[in-house]
Motif scaffolding. Sequence first.
Motif, mmCIF file in Angstrom:
data_model
loop_
_atom_site.group_PDB
_atom_site.id
_atom_site.type_symbol
_atom_site.label_atom_id
_atom_site.label_comp_id
_atom_site.label_asym_id
_atom_site.label_seq_id
_atom_site.Cartn_x
_atom_site.Cartn_y
_atom_site.Cartn_z
ATOM 1 N N HIS A 282 0.826 -1.200 0.000
ATOM 2 C CA HIS A 282 0.000 0.000 0.000
ATOM 3 C C HIS A 282 0.865 1.256 0.000
ATOM 4 C CE1 HIS A 282 -3.647 -2.309 0.852
ATOM 5 N NE2 HIS A 282 -2.944 -2.974 1.757
ATOM 6 N N THR A 283 0.258 2.353 -0.419
ATOM 7 C CA THR A 283 0.811 3.679 -0.181
ATOM 8 C C THR A 283 -0.038 4.325 0.906
ATOM 9 O OG1 THR A 283 1.587 3.891 -2.461
ATOM 10 C CG2 THR A 283 1.371 5.919 -1.177
ATOM 11 N N TRP A 284 0.600 4.610 2.027
ATOM 12 C CA TRP A 284 -0.108 5.069 3.215
ATOM 13 C C TRP A 284 -0.175 6.591 3.257
ATOM 14 C CZ3 TRP A 284 -1.878 1.082 6.277
ATOM 15 C CH2 TRP A 284 -1.280 -0.173 6.067
ATOM 16 N N VAL A 285 -1.287 7.098 3.741
ATOM 17 C CA VAL A 285 -1.408 8.506 4.105
ATOM 18 C C VAL A 285 -1.266 8.576 5.619
ATOM 19 C CG1 VAL A 285 -2.825 10.582 4.037
ATOM 20 C CG2 VAL A 285 -2.945 8.932 2.152
ATOM 21 N N VAL A 286 -0.243 9.304 6.066
ATOM 22 C CA VAL A 286 0.084 9.353 7.487
ATOM 23 C C VAL A 286 -0.078 10.785 7.988
ATOM 24 C CG1 VAL A 286 1.860 8.889 9.222
ATOM 25 C CG2 VAL A 286 1.730 7.465 7.157
ATOM 26 N N VAL A 295 0.400 8.937 12.630
ATOM 27 C CA VAL A 295 -0.762 8.050 12.648
ATOM 28 C C VAL A 295 -1.189 7.773 11.208
ATOM 29 C CG1 VAL A 295 -3.154 7.773 13.384
ATOM 30 C CG2 VAL A 295 -1.533 8.986 14.862
ATOM 31 N N THR A 296 -1.290 6.506 10.824
ATOM 32 C CA THR A 296 -1.803 6.159 9.501
ATOM 33 C C THR A 296 -3.312 6.379 9.490
ATOM 34 O OG1 THR A 296 -1.975 3.833 10.177
ATOM 35 C CG2 THR A 296 0.011 4.484 9.006
ATOM 36 N N ILE A 297 -3.793 7.094 8.448
ATOM 37 C CA ILE A 297 -5.217 7.430 8.418
ATOM 38 C C ILE A 297 -5.933 6.888 7.187
ATOM 39 C CG2 ILE A 297 -4.967 9.466 9.882
ATOM 40 C CD1 ILE A 297 -5.018 11.192 7.357
ATOM 41 N N SER A 298 -5.183 6.493 6.143
ATOM 42 C CA SER A 298 -5.818 5.927 4.945
ATOM 43 C C SER A 298 -4.724 5.369 4.044
ATOM 44 C CB SER A 298 -6.642 6.986 4.188
ATOM 45 O OG SER A 298 -5.814 8.023 3.694
ATOM 46 N N THR A 299 -5.153 4.741 2.946
ATOM 47 C CA THR A 299 -4.230 4.305 1.905
ATOM 48 C C THR A 299 -4.745 4.800 0.561
ATOM 49 O OG1 THR A 299 -5.369 2.190 1.574
ATOM 50 C CG2 THR A 299 -3.542 2.221 3.152
ATOM 51 N N LEU A 300 -3.814 4.989 -0.380
ATOM 52 C CA LEU A 300 -4.247 5.304 -1.734
ATOM 53 C C LEU A 300 -4.929 4.084 -2.339
ATOM 54 C CD1 LEU A 300 -1.160 7.300 -3.121
ATOM 55 C CD2 LEU A 300 -3.130 8.114 -1.791
ATOM 56 N N PRO A 301 -5.937 4.273 -3.195
ATOM 57 C CA PRO A 301 -6.654 3.121 -3.766
ATOM 58 C C PRO A 301 -5.723 2.214 -4.557
ATOM 59 C CG PRO A 301 -7.840 5.171 -4.191
ATOM 60 C CD PRO A 301 -6.501 5.561 -3.647
ATOM 61 N N THR A 302 -5.935 0.927 -4.437
ATOM 62 C CA THR A 302 -5.159 -0.060 -5.185
ATOM 63 C C THR A 302 -5.713 -0.183 -6.603
ATOM 64 O OG1 THR A 302 -4.629 -1.315 -3.190
ATOM 65 C CG2 THR A 302 -4.481 -2.488 -5.288
ATOM 66 N N PHE A 346 -3.471 10.475 -7.919
ATOM 67 C CA PHE A 346 -4.464 10.385 -6.853
ATOM 68 C C PHE A 346 -4.783 11.780 -6.315
ATOM 69 C CE2 PHE A 346 -1.970 6.481 -6.761
ATOM 70 C CZ PHE A 346 -2.958 5.508 -6.834
ATOM 71 N N ASP A 347 -6.062 11.998 -6.051
ATOM 72 C CA ASP A 347 -6.550 13.220 -5.427
ATOM 73 C C ASP A 347 -6.721 12.934 -3.936
ATOM 74 O OD1 ASP A 347 -8.144 15.299 -4.379
ATOM 75 O OD2 ASP A 347 -9.207 15.578 -6.275
ATOM 76 N N ILE A 348 -5.985 13.676 -3.093
ATOM 77 C CA ILE A 348 -6.077 13.445 -1.650
ATOM 78 C C ILE A 348 -6.629 14.673 -0.933
ATOM 79 C CG2 ILE A 348 -4.222 11.722 -1.666
ATOM 80 C CD1 ILE A 348 -2.453 13.965 -0.337
ATOM 81 N N ARG A 349 -7.453 15.446 -1.621
ATOM 82 C CA ARG A 349 -8.045 16.601 -0.935
ATOM 83 C C ARG A 349 -8.797 16.152 0.319
ATOM 84 N NH1 ARG A 349 -10.852 19.604 -5.937
ATOM 85 N NH2 ARG A 349 -10.979 17.407 -6.607
ATOM 86 N N ASP A 350 -9.485 15.008 0.224
ATOM 87 C CA ASP A 350 -10.008 14.359 1.422
ATOM 88 C C ASP A 350 -8.992 13.285 1.793
ATOM 89 O OD1 ASP A 350 -11.228 12.870 3.393
ATOM 90 O OD2 ASP A 350 -13.175 12.746 2.372
ATOM 91 N N GLN A 351 -8.156 13.584 2.775
ATOM 92 C CA GLN A 351 -7.057 12.672 3.102
ATOM 93 C C GLN A 351 -7.541 11.345 3.670
ATOM 94 O OE1 GLN A 351 -7.758 15.576 4.613
ATOM 95 N NE2 GLN A 351 -6.884 15.718 6.680
ATOM 96 N N PHE A 352 -8.803 11.305 4.096
ATOM 97 C CA PHE A 352 -9.346 10.058 4.640
ATOM 98 C C PHE A 352 -9.959 9.177 3.546
ATOM 99 C CE2 PHE A 352 -9.504 13.172 8.092
ATOM 100 C CZ PHE A 352 -8.774 12.497 9.065
ATOM 101 N N GLN A 353 -10.208 9.760 2.371
ATOM 102 C CA GLN A 353 -10.785 9.005 1.263
ATOM 103 C C GLN A 353 -10.135 9.422 -0.063
ATOM 104 O OE1 GLN A 353 -15.107 9.733 1.844
ATOM 105 N NE2 GLN A 353 -15.238 7.555 2.356
ATOM 106 N N PRO A 354 -8.860 9.088 -0.264
ATOM 107 C CA PRO A 354 -8.206 9.414 -1.533
ATOM 108 C C PRO A 354 -8.910 8.707 -2.701
ATOM 109 C CG PRO A 354 -6.610 8.736 0.123
ATOM 110 C CD PRO A 354 -7.955 8.394 0.669
ATOM 111 N N VAL A 355 -8.855 9.351 -3.870
ATOM 112 C CA VAL A 355 -9.441 8.755 -5.077
ATOM 113 C C VAL A 355 -8.434 8.840 -6.215
ATOM 114 C CG1 VAL A 355 -11.817 9.256 -4.419
ATOM 115 C CG2 VAL A 355 -10.536 10.944 -5.740
ATOM 116 N N GLU A 356 -8.481 7.860 -7.104
ATOM 117 C CA GLU A 356 -7.636 7.899 -8.293
ATOM 118 C C GLU A 356 -8.305 8.759 -9.354
ATOM 119 O OE1 GLU A 356 -6.595 4.832 -11.782
ATOM 120 O OE2 GLU A 356 -5.797 4.189 -9.833
ATOM 121 N N THR A 357 -7.523 9.653 -9.981
ATOM 122 C CA THR A 357 -8.083 10.530 -11.013
ATOM 123 C C THR A 357 -7.575 10.201 -12.412
ATOM 124 O OG1 THR A 357 -6.328 12.187 -10.777
ATOM 125 C CG2 THR A 357 -8.241 12.396 -9.331
ATOM 126 N N ALA A 358 -6.466 9.462 -12.526
ATOM 127 C CA ALA A 358 -5.912 9.169 -13.849
ATOM 128 C C ALA A 358 -4.905 8.029 -13.726
ATOM 129 C CB ALA A 358 -5.224 10.407 -14.444
#
Length: 412
Positions: A282-286, A295-302, A346-358
């Motif tokens: 995973h790629t973690w958002v910390v 503190v790890t709070i989310s991961t980028l989508p697989t 990836f768009d991480i404007r919402d760091q708790f729910q990253p989304v892939e954009t391209a």
Amino acid sequence: MTKNNDQFKPDSAAGISFVGHSDQGGRGDGCQVMVTGGHAYVSHIFSGGVSVIDVSDPRNPSTVNFIPSPPNTWSIHLQTHGDLMLVINEFDFYSQYQNESDYYGSSVNATDGRRFVAGIRVFDISHPASPREIGFMPVDGKGVHRIWWDGGRYAYASVMPWGFTDHIFAVIDLQDPTRPVEVGRWWFEGMWTDGGEVPTWTNRWALHHAVVQNDIAFCGWRDGGLVLLDVSNPEAPSMISHRNWSPPFGGGTHSGLPLLDRGLCIVPDEAIADNCEDGLKHTWVVDVSEPTNPVTISTLPTPAERDYANKGGHFGPHNVHENRAGSFQSSELIFATYQNAGVRVFDIRDQFQPVETAHYVPPTPTNWTDYRPGRPRVIHTTDVYVEQDGLMYVTDFSGGGLTILQYEGSVG
């Protein structure tokens, strides 16, 4: 070459378009890429050196130079800023470890007796097509794996001195770039075996590399996880905090990209085995807003538009674009490479729910530079460098050359 050339038709793409391609003078393998002065500097892992590619016309890149490595030495990572380029010299591990698990699985500070060159080479690139070596810093050991340097007095490197189990953190003073000198070190207790220390781990604890901002080094320590170091005193780095999620996760922490305006750090765990034999990485958002307590709070989508885990080769994170001075910089868009799944945004404007954009998955390489036996013939997208307008330079580990792409979303 044209955008419609079927040779470069992607396996899958959305939101990213093809611009150009270089076979890098027949040396198709690429590791780290930096772009400055209208030229791309691409390090090689199997071809033994650094290629210089004129990308002033990104639709028609042209290889203009090649800087070979010394025998039995690889130069797989580099850094550029202004008129200088730093290039690592390290023992060529893949010439010794044909099986990847032997290289990634445990300490590797031993040699088979061959001569090699260990250290950092400094080049003047004021004439971009003709780098000229002006300095060298030797390392008493296996060499240097990777460097972070963004133009300041100090560079930060992972070095492997004799007497240590693996790569440790080092601070390099570049006040005189013709005579760089190491001024500070940090390592986990247990790594200095010649000093009587005993490791408490059985896997591979080693610094891959650090990214430094505001006197904090955000270090990927492979199976040792994420380490934050205070480097305000370059001669005496000290640990601020340490987080390790391996186990239960598979380790291989590669680096940490700080986004300090948001109190975040992006931390990819590198996939280092075929068919996810080292687990799904995973790629973690910390959250590092309190540096003493990451503190790890989310991961980028697989990536999931196909079954990449069974495509062959490595599936999962490798590197992210590191927001270097003069390049594209963002705390909301993350450009990341996912090996057999290409490059992702990836768009991480919402760091708790990253989304892939391209995403863009280059085709299978027509040429092959990886000399190791039995390697699966699939793309291994390795590094991405992004310019301020969203122009992307993407390398392939195995032989796919340099692919130049355009992100079609907003970079404003």
